[in-house]
Design a protein around this motif. Sequence first.
Motif, mmCIF file in Angstrom:
data_model
loop_
_atom_site.group_PDB
_atom_site.id
_atom_site.type_symbol
_atom_site.label_atom_id
_atom_site.label_comp_id
_atom_site.label_asym_id
_atom_site.label_seq_id
_atom_site.Cartn_x
_atom_site.Cartn_y
_atom_site.Cartn_z
ATOM 1 N N ARG A 317 0.829 -1.211 0.000
ATOM 2 C CA ARG A 317 0.000 0.000 0.000
ATOM 3 C C ARG A 317 0.861 1.258 0.000
ATOM 4 O O ARG A 317 0.552 2.238 -0.690
ATOM 5 C CB ARG A 317 -0.961 -0.002 1.186
ATOM 6 N N TYR A 320 2.222 1.874 -3.461
ATOM 7 C CA TYR A 320 1.159 2.323 -4.356
ATOM 8 C C TYR A 320 0.806 3.787 -4.090
ATOM 9 O O TYR A 320 0.702 4.602 -5.028
ATOM 10 C CB TYR A 320 -0.068 1.442 -4.171
ATOM 11 N N LYS A 321 0.632 4.135 -2.833
ATOM 12 C CA LYS A 321 0.251 5.510 -2.496
ATOM 13 C C LYS A 321 1.362 6.501 -2.848
ATOM 14 O O LYS A 321 1.092 7.641 -3.226
ATOM 15 C CB LYS A 321 -0.122 5.590 -1.008
ATOM 16 N N LEU A 436 -5.547 -0.738 -2.528
ATOM 17 C CA LEU A 436 -4.154 -0.365 -2.357
ATOM 18 C C LEU A 436 -3.978 1.078 -1.906
ATOM 19 O O LEU A 436 -2.850 1.523 -1.658
ATOM 20 C CB LEU A 436 -3.396 -0.583 -3.674
ATOM 21 N N GLU A 438 -5.805 2.259 0.738
ATOM 22 C CA GLU A 438 -6.262 2.337 2.126
ATOM 23 C C GLU A 438 -5.115 2.666 3.079
ATOM 24 O O GLU A 438 -3.983 2.291 2.850
ATOM 25 C CB GLU A 438 -6.901 1.002 2.531
#
Length: 438
Positions: A317, A320-321, A436, A438
């Motif tokens: 995550r 992705y962020k 992804l 969150e």
Amino acid sequence: MMTSPLETVAQDGTQAHLLDWHAQRTDLAGLASLDRDTAPEDVDVHAVYTYRQARLRQKMAELNVDAVILSDPVNIRYATGTRNMQVFSQRNAPSRYLLLTQDRSILHEFTGCLHLADRFGPAGFNTVDEVRPATTASFVAAGPAIAERERRWAKETAATIAGLVGHRATVGLERLNANTAIALKDQGLNIVDAQYPVEMARAIKSVEEVKCVIASLRATEVAVGKLRNAIRPGMTENALWSVLHQSIIEQDGDYCETRLLNAGPRTNPWFQECSMNVIGENQLIALDTDVVGCFGYYSDFSRTFHSGPGKPSAVQRDLYKTAHEQVQHNIGILRPGLSFREYADRAWNIPDQYYANRYYLSAHGCGMTGEYPYLYHHGDFPDAGYDGVIEPGMTLCVESFIGAETGGEGVKLEQQVLITETGVELLSKFPFEAVLME
């Protein structure tokens, strides 16, 4: 008792619903609206063809180029709208080529294809004045006699050019064999690089061209939706990529220019093409579409998915962020009138742990392929960058790859945008992964 389709038994005896973890997801609603909002009948293709040819002629005039000989099939299609065996023609030049001056367009068609003249000539395309047979000046066609074939080709071509624009003309070339260029120069022509006028022409899209771009994107988004829904641990990368390719072809797209799809540890570093590698559980799957799609326009966006069946990890995550933040920031600074150097100075700063494996560009032009301009990262600008101005009518792809130099998985994200008179319009609409983010 009737069972639902998701409860049918697979061939290996497992229950299909145990494999179809996507059925339980709540972030797929956006896919329903991803369909073409520009149909072929909505596009004035003749306006597209005439605009593009006029753009090229304008740039030729500005640079004092009397004629261009185009053998790159994408450039031929840009200048005329015609296509024939594009991938084949890319590696067999000159076997199909275009001679373009300010008032004449002569398409030299490949051996055995003159029956296409009725479709490609004046009766079918207002961008082609005449169709002639091509002389294939390649080694496979001429064998050891290649040098003589090239000299003959150059002599015939120079005579045609002299009849159109006079002797000692300035002629632009791009994808010809070295000896054909030398032979043309020996005929007394002033040879220059045709890439300059062609790329500058292609950089600015008309309203009708943008419709073509959007139609290509919508078709590719449908294909990526099918790929996304097909993801299963245990399938190979090649099998998953084939879902995209099949959908592109059946929607009248042309081809996928690359095979950039990989899973798990193969997502980092980037630029590892898909293989027989088996996708594992709870891995990231990174994709760059690179599709030459509807109307011959490039649909270029990137997404990264999660294979399931579990939830993405905190590390996945975060990757992705971080990639999403880079793309959003760099879209946010784009505007007409911004110089390439100013863009590099204002672009998102890549964290140190991801810098070594960064994508080689921050953004790039996009039309019928990836094209001018290239916008570089701040750190790369002194060595690789060049200046210019972001202009209305440019379509750009904003890139991010985030993966640690020390290894592990990586995330590839990319968005395609249009530069307008006042700012930026997002063209690629495929949703990001809520699980992804969150």
